[in-house]
Enzyme design. Structure first.
Site, short mmCIF file in Angstrom:
data_model
loop_
_atom_site.label_atom_id
_atom_site.label_comp_id
_atom_site.label_asym_id
_atom_site.label_seq_id
_atom_site.Cartn_x
_atom_site.Cartn_y
_atom_site.Cartn_z
N SER A 181 15.61 -6.00 2.57
CA SER A 181 15.71 -7.47 2.50
C SER A 181 14.30 -8.03 2.43
O SER A 181 13.40 -7.52 3.09
CB SER A 181 16.40 -7.98 3.77
N ARG A 197 15.83 -17.74 4.02
CA ARG A 197 17.08 -18.25 4.61
C ARG A 197 16.82 -18.80 6.02
O ARG A 197 15.98 -19.66 6.19
CB ARG A 197 18.16 -17.16 4.62
N GLY A 255 -13.24 10.04 3.12
CA GLY A 255 -14.06 10.89 3.97
C GLY A 255 -13.41 12.24 4.15
O GLY A 255 -12.80 12.77 3.22
N ILE A 270 -11.30 1.95 4.99
CA ILE A 270 -10.26 2.38 4.06
C ILE A 270 -9.79 3.79 4.40
O ILE A 270 -8.69 4.18 4.07
CB ILE A 270 -10.73 2.31 2.59
N ARG A 317 -6.12 15.89 -17.32
CA ARG A 317 -7.31 15.03 -17.28
C ARG A 317 -7.62 14.75 -15.81
O ARG A 317 -6.72 14.82 -14.97
CB ARG A 317 -7.02 13.67 -17.92
N ARG A 350 -15.39 13.95 11.55
CA ARG A 350 -15.34 12.50 11.60
C ARG A 350 -13.92 11.96 11.40
O ARG A 350 -13.63 11.20 10.48
CB ARG A 350 -16.27 11.89 10.52
N GLN A 361 -10.94 8.62 -2.22
CA GLN A 361 -11.92 8.60 -1.12
C GLN A 361 -11.18 8.90 0.18
O GLN A 361 -10.03 9.29 0.17
CB GLN A 361 -12.59 7.23 -1.08
N ASP A 398 13.65 -10.96 3.49
CA ASP A 398 13.54 -11.99 4.53
C ASP A 398 12.97 -11.49 5.86
O ASP A 398 12.53 -12.28 6.67
CB ASP A 398 14.93 -12.59 4.82
N GLN A 400 9.40 -14.44 -5.66
CA GLN A 400 9.21 -13.74 -4.38
C GLN A 400 10.02 -12.46 -4.25
O GLN A 400 9.77 -11.64 -3.39
CB GLN A 400 9.59 -14.68 -3.22
P1 ADP Z 1 22.94 -9.03 2.47
O1 ADP Z 1 23.37 -7.61 2.65
O2 ADP Z 1 21.69 -9.12 1.65
O3 ADP Z 1 22.91 -9.79 3.75
P2 ADP Z 1 25.47 -10.32 1.75
O4 ADP Z 1 25.61 -11.01 3.05
O5 ADP Z 1 25.79 -11.08 0.53
O6 ADP Z 1 24.02 -9.73 1.50
O7 ADP Z 1 26.41 -9.02 1.82
C1 ADP Z 1 26.53 -8.16 0.70
C2 ADP Z 1 27.94 -7.65 0.58
O8 ADP Z 1 28.28 -6.95 1.78
C3 ADP Z 1 29.01 -8.72 0.45
O9 ADP Z 1 29.16 -9.16 -0.89
C4 ADP Z 1 30.24 -7.99 0.92
O10 ADP Z 1 30.76 -7.17 -0.09
C5 ADP Z 1 29.69 -7.10 2.04
N1 ADP Z 1 29.89 -7.76 3.34
C6 ADP Z 1 29.14 -8.70 3.90
N2 ADP Z 1 29.64 -9.08 5.10
C7 ADP Z 1 30.77 -8.35 5.28
C8 ADP Z 1 31.74 -8.25 6.33
N3 ADP Z 1 31.66 -8.99 7.43
N4 ADP Z 1 32.77 -7.38 6.17
C9 ADP Z 1 32.86 -6.63 5.08
N5 ADP Z 1 31.98 -6.67 4.07
C10 ADP Z 1 30.94 -7.51 4.16
#
Ligand code: ADP
Length: 780
Positions: A161, A207, A583, A537, A667, A745, A581, A163, A297
């Site tokens: 992820s 998010r 060392g 480094i 090379r 070192r 590099q 996030d 991003q």
């Molecule tokens: P992320 O994994 O990035 O948080 P999502 O929340 O969209 O993304 O979840 C991805 C997929 O995982 C969903 O489309 C669904 O198929 C499955 N999923 C998410 N939550 C549940 C749940 N509570 N029960 C079963 N399957 C789930």
């Protein structure tokens, strides 16, 4: 072994991997590592395409994988096996189909790389598994034998992820690549903002999680940030305008405000970039623009850290699958500081969901606590190094110290970021930050020079723009105190009334600190607190597993190798031997090899022997012979500059060319100082800030203590280090005596050594026992 009714032989581990939810850079690294490690462990490997959609639909979307199928994946962003959001899987009938499809293929373990949604789904699936199997038996879709064979579903999660919103892990796969994209953009915006004296309001993703916004704030020195976990005070408009006005009065020409997409005020009302822009334009009369970075991003090639993390965690996930028993609760693979661990999945999913609940209940303290101590530390470091007006932080006069800052050794990314943070922190506490220019040589040679000497007090505006600058703004020098004169150095310390020393540098700096420690009995001027922040480094400083600058180096090296690999791939039958590099430490070579998927890596720790070369050349011969035209991935060998005195990079390359007998080309390439990197990586910047603040805090603890008390405290001269899951100070004397390999070192026990075998496993490199001595043919 009797086959199951579906023709699949039983009792074999068939491990499937899938990517699910929002894509993130590094997911491909997971797929490659899981597939190859599974095969190397003698299991069958499968990929499920398009996330849970593939599991529900089955058929062609579940494919058996071969070693070659994942070649060249490491450098690609996104996920090559696809991801999707699948509604069907959120309902039981969908999961029933998924269970049937898995059993049809004989798959008994599933590794899922995704965010909290995907991992929640995985856990639900595992919980329901016995019930799903019963239902399939009742409807006659599977036999009772199949039910018995597959009664335990083995699930392991990898958190992919951008996030970084998952509990119980410091980093998710993809978050540092995303941060890199944000920093590149903000660095570019910085230049135009400064030229026109503009203000920019930048909205970043995340998010409900403020990690990207917070880290972007720390690593770009933003003037103000908005994050959902810690909304600003009720009068945030006045607070923000006050800080920005003050920064402008100090002489700052630009303003950057970072707004997380989930930013809210303390009444849970959304704070939008437009609202912030209007304030800056109307109240402060600043020419203000909004930039929404959006999907940029998510994209791009994974940064060095995400390549390492995805590879190491992918390997760990396979081991977790193989170690699991029916009683083991589902695990996910986490990283705490520098340590990869297996953690319970259900608890982490529950904790992750708690954050949103805490925010909704306006319990922001709990929301911050749930994000973990590292998050809070970064937040505090950001606040103390950015807002110069925090009256609560100001210490009473008797606690103020003259704190000198010095850079020693070769430049490394993050040295300036650390200096800026130390200066800003000192000023917020009332200390006087002093920069010693050009190391100990500068201190002694130029201290009396008029009008500008080598020792100067630093003001906030002097360092304000240093966070993103490479090199060393105050100048760095290798000379040790013993070379420039111990007595002269001590005289300077006394003359400038230095109460504490903050050293930023590598092994040279460690040696310098050791000399000062040994000279303490003779020179009272050295009986002051001295802290070393490792910055090199080479990452070879005892007392830490991570030195700032090493991540910048790896990123520079990896982009260099990506380019070379492309050339090697284009000419089809070519191998490059790249000299790194580092060392006498193989850290850089090994970690770059992990990140690039090198065929082999040569390190000083292991050395190079003729047998090793013979094996590797034979491996290359076989591998080029197997490669058909369509397999275009280039090959690379990484070789540390001191791996062998005899077999230099050029010699190795020549040997390979001769021994290839015209079947492929070789090379060599030497990236040299490219490895120091230009702009420091976000990871080096944020860690520099956090660790520098910790060092000054440690120094402050000695304010008012006598020289005798300081002398007696072994931690009054220390190295700050990340060791396993902890950040801690190591006393110099102990580190010198117990943990230092002075001859080479480097630290005596290098934590990364274990990763070398992962490079070998994932490249299929033969071991000594795989090779028939004499003819060099591989017995595989
Ligand atoms: P992320 O994994 O990035 O948080 P999502 O929340 O969209 O993304 O979840 C991805 C997929 O995982 C969903 O489309 C669904 O198929 C499955 N999923 C998410 N939550 C549940 C749940 N509570 N029960 C079963 N399957 C789930």
């Amino acid at each position: 072994m009797a086959p199951l009714p579906n023709g699949v032989p039983p009792a074999k581990n068939r491990i499937a991997v899938m990517t699910s939810g929002g894509d993130s850079p590094g997911m491909n690294g997971c797929v490659r590592a899981v597939v190859r490690k599974s095969l190397a462990q003698g299991c069958e490997s499968y990929c499920i395409y398009e996330g849970y959609e593939g599991l529900v639909r089955g058929g062609d979307l579940i494919k058996q994988m071969r070693w070659e199928d994942v070649r060249g994946l490491l450098s690609e962003g996104g996920t090559s096996i696809g991801t999707a959001r699948c509604k069907a899987f959120t309902e039981r009938p969908g999961r029933l189909k998924a269970a049937k499809n898995m059993i049809d293929k004989g798959i008994n373990a599933l590794i899922i790389c995704g965010g909290d949604g995907s991992l929640t789904g995985a856990d639900t699936f595992r919980g329901e598994w016995p019930g799903l199997l019963e239902e399939l038996v009742s409807s006659g879709e599977i036999t009772p034998e199949q039910r018995n064979e597959f009664q335990h579903l083995n699930i392991v999660g990898l958190v992919g992820s951008i996030d970084n919103d998952f509990a119980d892990t410091d980093a998710t796969i993809g978050c540092y690549s995303s941060l890199a994209r944000i920093c590149e953009s903000v660095d570019s915006i910085d230049a135009t903002a400064s030229s026109h004296q503009r203000a920019f309001v930048i909205e970043v993703m995340g998010r409900h999680c403020g990690w990207l916004a917070l880290m972007a704030g720390v690593s770009t020195g933003a003037d103000f940030i908005f994050i959902p976990e810690n909304p600003p005070a009720q009068n945030w408009e006045d607070q923000m305008c006050g800080i920005i006005k003050k920064h402008r009065e100090f002489g700052k020409r630009k303003t950057i405000v970072i707004v997380a997409e989930g930013a809210i005020d303390s009444e849970l009302k959304q704070i939008s970039p437009t609202q912030v822009k209007d304030l800056l334009s109307n109240r402060l009369k600043l020419d203000t623009r909004i930039t929404t970075l959006g999907h940029v991003q998510r994209g791009g090639t994974p940064c060095a850290y995400d390549r390492q993390l995805s590879t190491l965690q992918g390997v760990e996930a396979v081991m977790a699958v193989l170690d699991a028993t029916p009683e083991t609760p589902s695990k996910f693979i986490a990283i705490i500081e520098n340590k990869i661990i297996r953690s319970p999945l259900i608890e982490a999913v529950a904790l992750t969901q708690e954050v949103a609940k805490a925010i909704a209940a306006k319990d922001f303290k709990r929301a911050m606590d749930l994000r973990g101590p590292e998050f809070a530390e970064y937040y505090n470091a950001y606040m103390t190094t950015t807002s110069t007006a925090l009256p609560d932080l100001y210490l009473p006069k008797e606690k103020h110290m003259n704190i000198a800052i010095i850079h020693i050794g070769a430049p490394a990314g993050g040295m300036n970021s650390a200096t800026r943070a130390a200066v800003a922190y000192c000023l917020s506490r009332g200390h006087t930050p002093i920069a010693i220019h050009n190391g100990f040589a500068g201190l002694v040679r130029h201290h009396g020079d008029e009008p500008i000497g080598s020792v100067r007090e630093v003001k906030w505006l002097d360092v304000e723009g240093w966070i993103s600058r490479g090199g060393s703004e105050i100048g760095t020098n290798r000379d040790l105190p013993s070379k420039v004169g111990m007595g002269e150095t001590a005289d300077c310390f006394s003359q400038y009334k230095i109460d504490a020393l903050f050293i930023i540098g590598g092994f040279e700096a460690f040696t310098a600190l050791s000399e000062l420690r040994k000279a303490r009995p003779d020179y009272p001027a050295f009986r002051i607190p001295m802290m070393l922040l490792p910055a090199t480094i080479s990452n070879n400083v005892p007392g830490t597993e991570y030195s700032i600058g090493s991540d910048t180096c790896l990123n520079a090296l990896i982009s260099y190798c990506d380019a070379i690999k492309q050339s090697a791939a284009a000419s089809r039958r070519r191998i490059f031997v790249v000299e790194t590099q580092g060392g006498r430490s193989g850290y850089v070579a090994t970690m770059a090899a992990l990140g690039i998927g090198a065929t082999a890596v040569y390190t000083p720790e292991e050395g190079i022997s003729i047998q090793m070369l013979a094996r590797d050349i034979q491996h290359l011969r076989e591998s080029f012979a197997k490669d058909q035209g369509q397999n275009r991935a280039g090959k690379l060998i990484l070789c540390n500059e001191h791996a062998s005195d005899t077999y230099t990079t050029e010699v190795i390359s020549n040997m390979i060319r001769t021994e290839s007998k015209g079947r492929f080309e070789s090379r060599f390439a030497i990236p040299g100082h490219v490895q120091q990197g230009g702009t420091p990586s976000p990871m080096d910047r944020v860690r520099a800030v956090r660790l520098a603040v910790k060092c000054i805090q440690q120094i402050e603890g000695y304010a008012g203590k006598s020289k005798e008390e300081i002398m007696e405290d072994p931690l009054s001269m220390a190295v700050i280090g990340i060791k396993g899951a902890h950040v801690k100070f190591g006393g110099m004397e102990r580190l010198e005596q117990e943990e230092t390999n002075w001859k080479d070192r480097r630290p005596k026990n290098e934590s990364w050594i274990r990763y070398k075998s992962i490079v070998d496993t994932l490249s299929g490199r033969p071991k000594a026992e795989d090779c028939c001595e004499g003819c060099g043919r591989l017995n595989r």
